[in-house]
Write a protein that holds these residues in place. Structure first.
Motif, short mmCIF file in Angstrom:
data_model
loop_
_atom_site.label_atom_id
_atom_site.label_comp_id
_atom_site.label_asym_id
_atom_site.label_seq_id
_atom_site.Cartn_x
_atom_site.Cartn_y
_atom_site.Cartn_z
N UNK A 1 34.18 -47.79 33.38
CA UNK A 1 34.16 -46.75 34.41
C UNK A 1 32.88 -45.94 34.32
N UNK A 2 32.47 -45.39 35.45
CA UNK A 2 31.26 -44.57 35.49
C UNK A 2 31.46 -43.31 34.64
N UNK A 3 32.66 -42.74 34.68
CA UNK A 3 32.93 -41.51 33.92
C UNK A 3 32.75 -41.75 32.42
N UNK A 4 33.31 -42.85 31.92
CA UNK A 4 33.17 -43.17 30.49
C UNK A 4 31.71 -43.42 30.13
N UNK A 5 31.01 -44.14 31.01
CA UNK A 5 29.61 -44.45 30.75
C UNK A 5 28.76 -43.19 30.68
N UNK A 6 28.98 -42.27 31.61
CA UNK A 6 28.19 -41.03 31.64
C UNK A 6 28.49 -40.16 30.42
N UNK A 7 29.77 -40.13 30.01
CA UNK A 7 30.15 -39.36 28.83
C UNK A 7 29.46 -39.93 27.58
N UNK A 8 29.48 -41.25 27.44
CA UNK A 8 28.81 -41.89 26.30
C UNK A 8 27.31 -41.68 26.35
N UNK A 9 26.74 -41.79 27.53
CA UNK A 9 25.29 -41.60 27.69
C UNK A 9 24.87 -40.21 27.24
N UNK A 10 25.66 -39.21 27.62
CA UNK A 10 25.36 -37.83 27.23
C UNK A 10 25.42 -37.67 25.72
N UNK A 11 26.41 -38.30 25.09
CA UNK A 11 26.58 -38.20 23.64
C UNK A 11 25.47 -38.93 22.90
N UNK A 12 25.14 -40.13 23.36
CA UNK A 12 24.14 -40.95 22.68
C UNK A 12 22.74 -40.34 22.80
N UNK A 13 22.43 -39.79 23.97
CA UNK A 13 21.08 -39.26 24.18
C UNK A 13 20.77 -38.05 23.32
N UNK A 14 21.80 -37.47 22.68
CA UNK A 14 21.56 -36.33 21.78
C UNK A 14 21.32 -36.78 20.34
N UNK A 15 21.48 -38.09 20.07
CA UNK A 15 21.25 -38.61 18.73
C UNK A 15 19.75 -38.65 18.42
N UNK A 16 19.42 -38.77 17.15
CA UNK A 16 18.02 -38.92 16.76
C UNK A 16 17.48 -40.24 17.31
N UNK A 17 16.19 -40.24 17.61
CA UNK A 17 15.57 -41.39 18.26
C UNK A 17 15.77 -42.70 17.47
N UNK A 18 15.56 -42.74 16.14
CA UNK A 18 15.78 -44.01 15.42
C UNK A 18 17.21 -44.53 15.55
N UNK A 19 18.19 -43.61 15.60
CA UNK A 19 19.58 -44.03 15.76
C UNK A 19 19.81 -44.64 17.13
N UNK A 20 19.21 -44.04 18.15
CA UNK A 20 19.33 -44.59 19.50
C UNK A 20 18.70 -45.99 19.58
N UNK A 21 17.56 -46.13 18.95
CA UNK A 21 16.88 -47.42 18.97
C UNK A 21 17.72 -48.48 18.25
N UNK A 22 18.28 -48.10 17.10
CA UNK A 22 19.16 -49.05 16.39
C UNK A 22 20.36 -49.42 17.25
N UNK A 23 20.97 -48.43 17.90
CA UNK A 23 22.19 -48.68 18.67
C UNK A 23 21.94 -49.67 19.79
N UNK A 24 20.81 -49.54 20.45
CA UNK A 24 20.55 -50.45 21.56
C UNK A 24 20.29 -51.87 21.05
#
Length: 280
Positions: free
Chosen positions: A220-243
């Motif tokens: 769902x778009x709602x779940x995706x936006x909620x996760x996006x908001x949470x992930x984008x606040x993580x440190x950059x190396x963590x975001x890079x690893x996650x992707x």
């Protein structure tokens, strides 16, 4: 000199034979290049064991005749995602170290991690030091030897390291209490590197809630936006690893996630990147 103690090093038969023969024949090269095409497979651990044999002392931590150099960030670099490198300041430390005679051993040893990060000015200064330090052994460690200056590589005795088998990776992890019983999924993902496995495990443990919710793509778009908001606040190396982890987990979306990874590296706004990657 005594033979290196390689008992705790799993795999790397060729490298261990080369180094044991060097010790037993007392034919020590002035410069060694420990190289592979992957991190975390035992190069540093082998370098420390070999160094202990060269200085004839099992305890090389704070040893007066051993210098360990790692890449560093410039004062402003880390904040702007500037990669760490071996800068001229580190090479000056090496020059000062090699300018004096050994204190407790017959020779000095310099261990240089991530030698491929040598800046051009640093590389030139190091080359001169390699040629003018007869009583010092240099051990250069690299997972990207193609990025090292050809003039340095040509003066090095190359010691190759290879990927471990899945059984060897599992054996390494089983020897570490905090990483026992790692999943087969992780072992398959790391492509023969216990060090990479440990990195993945640490990241998985740092954001368990997010990882659990991303086992399948959001529906769902709602779940995706909620996760996006949470992930984008993580440190950059963590975001890079996650992707990178999601590229393995979501095989059907690998191409889309690869593009998202490129956008992250180009410093596009992270929230926009994750919105695009997650929204169905």
């Amino acid at each position: 000199m005594k033979n290196p103690n390689f008992d705790s090093i799993i795999g790397q038969h060729t490298a261990k034979v080369i180094l044991k023969n060097a010790i037993s024949s007392n034919k020590i090269a002035p410069v060694y290049l420990f190289w592979s095409n992957i991190d975390g497979i035992g190069k540093a651990k082998t370098a420390f064991a070999f160094t202990a044999a060269l200085v004839e002392d099992e305890n090389i931590t704070n040893h007066p005749d051993v210098l360990v150099i790692k890449p560093s960030y410039p004062p402003e670099g880390k904040a702007f995602h500037t990669p760490a490198s071996i800068r001229i300041e580190e090479v000056r430390t090496i020059i000062k170290f090699t300018s004096t005679t050994a204190v407790a051993a017959k020779r000095k040893v310099v261990i240089l991690h991530e030698a491929e990060t040598l800046q051009e000015k640093s590389s030139n200064a190091l080359l001169k030091t390699l040629e003018e330090s007869p009583n010092c052994v240099f051990i250069l460690i690299s997972s990207h030897p193609d990025k090292i200056s050809a003039t340095i590589t040509s003066r090095s005795f190359v010691v190759p390291f290879t990927r471990l088998t899945p059984d060897e990776v599992a054996k390494v992890l089983d020897s570490l209490p905090e990483y026992k019983q790692v999943s087969q999924e992780i072992i398959a993902l790391v492509n023969g590197s216990p060090g990479v496995a440990i990195k993945h495990i640490k990241y998985l443990q740092s954001i368990p809630s997010i990882v659990n919710r991303l086992q399948t793509p959001p529906r769902s778009i709602t779940t995706a936006i909620s996760l996006s908001n949470e992930i984008s606040s993580l440190e950059f190396p963590t975001q890079l690893w996650l992707i990178e982890y999601l590229q393995y987990l979501w095989q059907e979306k690998r191409a889309k996630l690869h593009l998202s990874k490129q956008k992250l590296l180009q410093q596009v706004q992270t929230r926009a990147v994750w919105d695009t990657a997650l929204i169905p």
